[in-house]
Each structure stands twice: as structure tokens, then as C-alpha cells.
Design a protein around this motif. Structure first.
Motif, PDB file in Angstrom:
ATOM      1  N   ASP A  58      -7.121  28.459 -33.908  1.00 51.40           N
ATOM      2  CA  ASP A  58      -7.909  29.681 -34.092  1.00 51.40           C
ATOM      3  C   ASP A  58      -9.051  29.346 -35.045  1.00 51.40           C
ATOM      4  OD1 ASP A  58      -8.950  32.189 -34.893  1.00 51.40           O
ATOM      5  OD2 ASP A  58      -7.027  33.173 -34.587  1.00 51.40           O
ATOM      6  N   THR A  59     -10.278  29.405 -34.554  1.00 46.77           N
ATOM      7  CA  THR A  59     -11.417  29.020 -35.390  1.00 46.77           C
ATOM      8  C   THR A  59     -11.540  29.900 -36.631  1.00 46.77           C
ATOM      9  OG1 THR A  59     -12.882  30.430 -34.061  1.00 46.77           O
ATOM     10  CG2 THR A  59     -12.710  28.113 -33.424  1.00 46.77           C
ATOM     11  N   ARG A  60     -11.106  31.149 -36.545  1.00 47.41           N
ATOM     12  CA  ARG A  60     -11.201  32.054 -37.701  1.00 47.41           C
ATOM     13  C   ARG A  60     -10.277  31.604 -38.829  1.00 47.41           C
ATOM     14  NH1 ARG A  60      -9.716  37.249 -34.281  1.00 47.41           N
ATOM     15  NH2 ARG A  60      -8.239  35.641 -33.603  1.00 47.41           N
ATOM     16  N   VAL A  61      -9.092  31.119 -38.468  1.00 49.75           N
ATOM     17  CA  VAL A  61      -8.137  30.662 -39.479  1.00 49.75           C
ATOM     18  C   VAL A  61      -8.654  29.395 -40.161  1.00 49.75           C
ATOM     19  CG1 VAL A  61      -5.817  29.752 -39.846  1.00 49.75           C
ATOM     20  CG2 VAL A  61      -6.173  31.705 -38.314  1.00 49.75           C
ATOM     21  N   THR A  62      -9.098  28.423 -39.373  1.00 45.13           N
ATOM     22  CA  THR A  62      -9.585  27.171 -39.948  1.00 45.13           C
ATOM     23  C   THR A  62     -10.858  27.383 -40.745  1.00 45.13           C
ATOM     24  OG1 THR A  62      -8.589  25.953 -38.119  1.00 45.13           O
ATOM     25  CG2 THR A  62     -10.247  24.796 -39.407  1.00 45.13           C
ATOM     26  N   ALA A  63     -11.691  28.340 -40.328  1.00 39.62           N
ATOM     27  CA  ALA A  63     -12.931  28.621 -41.055  1.00 39.62           C
ATOM     28  C   ALA A  63     -12.652  29.049 -42.495  1.00 39.62           C
ATOM     29  CB  ALA A  63     -13.730  29.698 -40.326  1.00 39.62           C
ATOM     30  N   LYS A  64     -11.551  29.735 -42.727  1.00 46.83           N
ATOM     31  CA  LYS A  64     -11.215  30.151 -44.097  1.00 46.83           C
ATOM     32  C   LYS A  64     -10.993  28.931 -44.992  1.00 46.83           C
ATOM     33  CE  LYS A  64      -9.009  34.488 -42.671  1.00 46.83           C
ATOM     34  NZ  LYS A  64      -7.719  35.262 -42.634  1.00 46.83           N
ATOM     35  N   LEU A  65     -10.336  27.912 -44.455  1.00 49.24           N
ATOM     36  CA  LEU A  65     -10.113  26.693 -45.228  1.00 49.24           C
ATOM     37  C   LEU A  65     -11.439  25.974 -45.489  1.00 49.24           C
ATOM     38  CD1 LEU A  65      -8.191  24.558 -46.479  1.00 49.24           C
ATOM     39  CD2 LEU A  65      -8.026  23.549 -44.191  1.00 49.24           C
ATOM     40  N   LEU A 102      -8.039  17.040 -35.419  1.00 45.38           N
ATOM     41  CA  LEU A 102      -7.162  18.036 -34.802  1.00 45.38           C
ATOM     42  C   LEU A 102      -6.329  18.697 -35.887  1.00 45.38           C
ATOM     43  CD1 LEU A 102      -5.770  19.329 -32.260  1.00 45.38           C
ATOM     44  CD2 LEU A 102      -4.139  17.440 -32.389  1.00 45.38           C
ATOM     45  N   VAL A 103      -6.407  20.022 -35.964  1.00 45.44           N
ATOM     46  CA  VAL A 103      -5.600  20.764 -36.938  1.00 45.44           C
ATOM     47  C   VAL A 103      -4.860  21.888 -36.216  1.00 45.44           C
ATOM     48  CG1 VAL A 103      -7.242  20.287 -38.803  1.00 45.44           C
ATOM     49  CG2 VAL A 103      -7.423  22.432 -37.530  1.00 45.44           C
ATOM     50  N   SER A 104      -3.819  22.409 -36.851  1.00 46.28           N
ATOM     51  CA  SER A 104      -3.158  23.625 -36.387  1.00 46.28           C
ATOM     52  C   SER A 104      -3.523  24.742 -37.359  1.00 46.28           C
ATOM     53  CB  SER A 104      -1.639  23.436 -36.328  1.00 46.28           C
ATOM     54  OG  SER A 104      -1.128  23.219 -37.627  1.00 46.28           O
ATOM     55  N   ASP A 105      -3.081  25.952 -37.080  1.00 44.53           N
ATOM     56  CA  ASP A 105      -3.376  27.051 -37.993  1.00 44.53           C
ATOM     57  C   ASP A 105      -2.777  26.805 -39.369  1.00 44.53           C
ATOM     58  OD1 ASP A 105      -4.845  28.416 -36.130  1.00 44.53           O
ATOM     59  OD2 ASP A 105      -3.267  29.863 -35.624  1.00 44.53           O
ATOM     60  N   ALA A 106      -1.643  26.131 -39.418  1.00 41.74           N
ATOM     61  CA  ALA A 106      -0.983  25.865 -40.698  1.00 41.74           C
ATOM     62  C   ALA A 106      -0.025  24.698 -40.542  1.00 41.74           C
ATOM     63  CB  ALA A 106      -0.224  27.101 -41.182  1.00 41.74           C
ATOM     64  N   GLY A 107      -0.043  23.803 -41.506  1.00 36.54           N
ATOM     65  CA  GLY A 107       0.915  22.707 -41.518  1.00 36.54           C
ATOM     66  C   GLY A 107       0.494  21.518 -40.682  1.00 36.54           C
ATOM     67  N   SER A 108       1.489  20.758 -40.250  1.00 39.67           N
ATOM     68  CA  SER A 108       1.242  19.526 -39.507  1.00 39.67           C
ATOM     69  C   SER A 108       1.113  19.820 -38.018  1.00 39.67           C
ATOM     70  CB  SER A 108       2.386  18.538 -39.731  1.00 39.67           C
ATOM     71  OG  SER A 108       2.475  18.200 -41.108  1.00 39.67           O
ATOM     72  N   PRO A 109       0.022  19.383 -37.379  1.00 38.62           N
ATOM     73  CA  PRO A 109      -0.133  19.618 -35.939  1.00 38.62           C
ATOM     74  C   PRO A 109       0.972  18.951 -35.130  1.00 38.62           C
ATOM     75  CG  PRO A 109      -2.209  18.947 -36.944  1.00 38.62           C
ATOM     76  CD  PRO A 109      -1.136  18.718 -37.967  1.00 38.62           C
ATOM     77  N   LEU A 110       1.094  19.393 -33.881  1.00 38.25           N
ATOM     78  CA  LEU A 110       2.004  18.870 -32.863  1.00 38.25           C
ATOM     79  C   LEU A 110       3.388  19.508 -32.892  1.00 38.25           C
ATOM     80  CD1 LEU A 110      -0.250  16.697 -32.908  1.00 38.25           C
ATOM     81  CD2 LEU A 110       1.500  15.024 -32.313  1.00 38.25           C
ATOM     82  N   LEU A 111       3.832  20.096 -34.024  1.00 36.14           N
ATOM     83  CA  LEU A 111       5.190  20.623 -34.098  1.00 36.14           C
ATOM     84  C   LEU A 111       5.364  21.870 -33.240  1.00 36.14           C
ATOM     85  CD1 LEU A 111       6.216  20.110 -37.829  1.00 36.14           C
ATOM     86  CD2 LEU A 111       6.518  18.599 -35.865  1.00 36.14           C
ATOM     87  N   SER A 112       4.350  22.726 -33.178  1.00 37.58           N
ATOM     88  CA  SER A 112       4.450  23.940 -32.368  1.00 37.58           C
ATOM     89  C   SER A 112       3.105  24.270 -31.734  1.00 37.58           C
ATOM     90  CB  SER A 112       4.930  25.115 -33.237  1.00 37.58           C
ATOM     91  OG  SER A 112       6.256  24.923 -33.655  1.00 37.58           O
ATOM     92  N   ASP A 113       2.428  23.266 -31.220  1.00 41.41           N
ATOM     93  CA  ASP A 113       1.147  23.463 -30.556  1.00 41.41           C
ATOM     94  C   ASP A 113       0.977  22.365 -29.507  1.00 41.41           C
ATOM     95  OD1 ASP A 113      -0.287  21.092 -31.712  1.00 41.41           O
ATOM     96  OD2 ASP A 113       0.036  22.159 -33.592  1.00 41.41           O
ATOM     97  N   PRO A 114      -0.068  22.412 -28.664  1.00 40.55           N
ATOM     98  CA  PRO A 114      -0.215  21.440 -27.569  1.00 40.55           C
ATOM     99  C   PRO A 114      -0.833  20.109 -27.987  1.00 40.55           C
ATOM    100  CG  PRO A 114      -1.990  23.021 -27.476  1.00 40.55           C
ATOM    101  CD  PRO A 114      -1.095  23.469 -28.603  1.00 40.55           C
ATOM    102  N   GLY A 115      -0.969  19.877 -29.277  1.00 44.24           N
ATOM    103  CA  GLY A 115      -1.643  18.678 -29.735  1.00 44.24           C
ATOM    104  C   GLY A 115      -1.025  17.378 -29.266  1.00 44.24           C
ATOM    105  N   TYR A 116       0.292  17.368 -29.040  1.00 48.59           N
ATOM    106  CA  TYR A 116       0.938  16.110 -28.669  1.00 48.59           C
ATOM    107  C   TYR A 116       0.432  15.585 -27.330  1.00 48.59           C
ATOM    108  CZ  TYR A 116       4.073  18.157 -25.166  1.00 48.59           C
ATOM    109  OH  TYR A 116       4.580  18.760 -24.049  1.00 48.59           O
ATOM    110  N   LYS A 117       0.013  16.493 -26.430  1.00 49.34           N
ATOM    111  CA  LYS A 117      -0.516  16.046 -25.142  1.00 49.34           C
ATOM    112  C   LYS A 117      -1.850  15.324 -25.327  1.00 49.34           C
ATOM    113  CE  LYS A 117       1.800  19.589 -22.398  1.00 49.34           C
ATOM    114  NZ  LYS A 117       1.648  20.737 -21.465  1.00 49.34           N
ATOM    115  N   LEU A 118      -2.631  15.779 -26.284  1.00 50.46           N
ATOM    116  CA  LEU A 118      -3.894  15.102 -26.585  1.00 50.46           C
ATOM    117  C   LEU A 118      -3.619  13.733 -27.202  1.00 50.46           C
ATOM    118  CD1 LEU A 118      -6.961  15.184 -26.633  1.00 50.46           C
ATOM    119  CD2 LEU A 118      -6.839  16.354 -28.857  1.00 50.46           C
ATOM    120  N   VAL A 119      -2.622  13.654 -28.065  1.00 51.10           N
ATOM    121  CA  VAL A 119      -2.239  12.361 -28.652  1.00 51.10           C
ATOM    122  C   VAL A 119      -1.777  11.412 -27.546  1.00 51.10           C
ATOM    123  CG1 VAL A 119      -0.566  11.189 -30.137  1.00 51.10           C
ATOM    124  CG2 VAL A 119      -1.695  13.290 -30.926  1.00 51.10           C
ATOM    125  N   GLN A 120      -0.930  11.903 -26.646  1.00 46.19           N
ATOM    126  CA  GLN A 120      -0.454  11.067 -25.541  1.00 46.19           C
ATOM    127  C   GLN A 120      -1.615  10.539 -24.705  1.00 46.19           C
ATOM    128  OE1 GLN A 120       2.267  13.651 -23.407  1.00 46.19           O
ATOM    129  NE2 GLN A 120       4.046  12.569 -24.217  1.00 46.19           N
TER     130      GLN A 120
END
Length: 300
Positions: A58-65, A102-120
Motif C-alpha cells: 500500500d503506497t499510503r502506508v509506505t509513504a508514512k515511513l 521490496l517492502v511489505s506494509d509492516a515487518g519482513s516481506p514474503l511472510l504474508s504477501d506475494p513477494g516470494y514469487k518475485l524472489v523465485q
């Protein structure tokens, strides 16, 4: 936001402004804070400053950081709904020499988002992948749980429906490890009931709003924690649930809570049945609960 031709390389902490070194081409999987923005790492700030593009849920969430640390950079959504469509273009950009974060809304990516497919896909294409570690709700909850941390299993989100949830718990019932999973505030009391029904008397820790202002961890036998949560008018916030392994020594439920439950049960049922009911709820032996009930009858 439009993509910049040359990525900015500056970030600020308070009044101090820092230059970030250029990033090598490839995918930079970057952990971000799970609540408290002060938990970001210096390496993450450098990565977010120097990347050609930041991929986020979510660009709005990351924009806050980014705003907190004076970072001006391009953001692009990458989530379950668009991942398959945009992935080929992202791979092409990295193959041409760009560095993507690559970031997630919070924490480490790939645990609960589609990032692992991009890594693969990046690995298969021979594109370099770098991890920038940092905050993790899984490790934070495990640390605070007071449950055995030496061997644990992350289970993702608990299924929302009761039947599927109990089926899932049956599948992990005999795993000789502490279990860590995500849940919602609206379902966690139902989950705790199912945990007791399927896994038996297990100690749990319910972490809520971890690293935030109202951080809280409720520990104890699953049914005792459920009872404590049900007494509240409302329960809000993100939940990380930790379940002790089979056979682990039980944490002691607050004695006052056990005594109150014993008195209430005794008012409506025989002593032996009352002891059995409360023993099951708090993960005690029947003998222990009955002995305490007799003590209360003598002192009341």
C-alpha cells in the motif's frame, strides 16, 4: 508516482541529512517497522533512498515511513491483485541494471504477501536478491511470549472459519515446536477455544499492537487467556498468537482468576464437576483444582 530517472540518495534523521551509497542492481527485500517507525534500520533507510523503485503493498502506508525520514522516491504497488501482471516488467528493469526495493506494509516481506514469487522469478532469471533484515512480528511475539524459543514454526494466518481452523490445528497438533501465527482481534477468542479443544491444555501468548503505544501480551493457559479477553468490552489491534509446544511446562494462571472461576462453578454444580470444569479451562490437573476448591470452601 512517476519513476525518477536517477534515484535520490538522501535520508534524514532529525535535522541530520545523510547520503546513501548507490545500490547494486537486483531485488532488495527490505524489512520495515511493524509499528514503531523508530525501529527501521540504517541499512533499510539507505536502501529505500537509493532504489530506483520501491515496491509496496500500500503506497499510503509506505509513504508514512518515507516522510518520517525525508526520503523522496518512487513507489509502485505490488500485491496479490497485480503481482502476476507487473512481475515481468519488474524483472526486465532489474535485468537492465536497476535496483528495486521490496517492502511489505509492516515487518519482513514474503511472510504474508506475494513477494516470494518475485524472489523465485528473480533467482530463476539470475538476478541478484539481497535481504535487508529488521523488524518481525513473529520474532517479537516469540521473544515476549515466555514460551520455548529454541524451535518454532510460523503458521501464517489462522483460517477464519471454525471447521477449517480446527482442521489446521489438527495438522500441527504433534509438531514438537512453539507455534506462531497471525489472527484478528475479532476471532482470537474463538481461536483460543479451538486451540484448547484440539491441542489440549496449552500455554499461549496473545501479542497485541506489538511495538506500538498500546503494546500488550496476555499469557497463560489458552482458556484462561480467552476468559480474560472475553471480559473486555472490546479488543482491537493486530494479533500475533504464540502457542507452546506439546508437553511444555505450564505457566501459572493468575491465582485470583482460578479462585473466582472455582467459586462461580461451585455455585452451580457439585464440587467434583466444578473442579473438573475449571481444571480443563485453566490447564490444571483435576486433583490440583479439587484441592484448591476444598481450601476455598474452608476459608470462605
Amino acid at each position: 508516482m512517476a519513476q525518477s530517472n536517477q534515484p535520490p540518495h538522501r535520508y534524514s534523521i532529525g535535522a541530520a541529512v545523510f547520503e546513501a551509497p548507490p545500490l547494486a542492481a537486483g531485488l532488495h527485500v527490505t524489512a520495515t517497522p511493524i509499528g514503531n517507525l523508530g525501529d527501521v534500520t540504517l541499512r533499510a533507510l539507505e536502501t529505500l533512498s537509493a532504489a530506483h523503485l520501491i515496491l509496496c503493498e500500500d503506497t499510503r502506508v509506505t509513504a508514512k515511513l518515507l516522510n518520517r525520514y525525508g526520503i523522496r522516491n518512487s513507489l509502485s504497488p505490488y500485491h496479490d491483485h497485480n503481482a502476476a501482471k507487473v512481475r515481468p516488467g519488474l524483472l526486465a528493469r532489474m535485468a537492465e541494471g536497476q535496483a528495486l526495493a521490496l517492502v511489505s506494509d509492516a515487518g519482513s516481506p514474503l511472510l504474508s504477501d506475494p513477494g516470494y514469487k518475485l524472489v523465485q522469478a528473480a533467482v530463476e532469471a539470475g538476478i541478484a536478491v539481497t535481504a535487508i533484515p529488521g523488524a518481525s512480528a513473529v520474532l517479537d511475539a516469540l521473544t515476549l511470549s515466555a514460551l520455548p524459543p529454541d524451535r518454532f514454526m510460523f503458521c501464517g494466518f489462522l483460517p477464519p472459519r471454525g471447521g477449517a481452523r480446527r482442521h489446521f490445528l489438527e495438522a500441527v497438533k504433534d509438531v514438537a515446536a512453539t507455534l506462531v501465527m497471525f489472527d484478528t482481534a475479532g476471532r482470537v477468542t474463538d481461536s483460543l477455544e479451538d486451540i484448547t479443544a484440539v491441542l489440549g491444555a496449552r500455554d499461549v501468548a496473545v501479542g497485541r499492537e506489538l511495538t506500538k503505544l498500546h503494546e500488550e501480551v496476555v499469557r497463560g493457559p489458552a482458556m484462561a487467556v480467552r476468559t480474560a479477553l472475553l471480559e473486555r468490552q472490546s479488543l482491537k489491534g493486530e494479533i500475533t498468537l504464540v502457542i507452546g509446544p506439546p508437553g511444555a511446562d505450564a505457566l501459572s494462571a493468575p491465582q485470583g482468576m482460578v479462585d473466582t472461576a472455582l467459586r462461580e462453578a461451585l455455585a452451580t454444580m457439585p464440587a467434583s464437576r466444578a473442579a473438573a470444569e475449571i481444571a480443563k479451562r485453566f490447564g490444571l490437573s483435576k486433583q490440583e483444582a479439587y484441592a484448591r476448591l476444598l481450601e476455598l470452601k474452608e476459608t470462605d
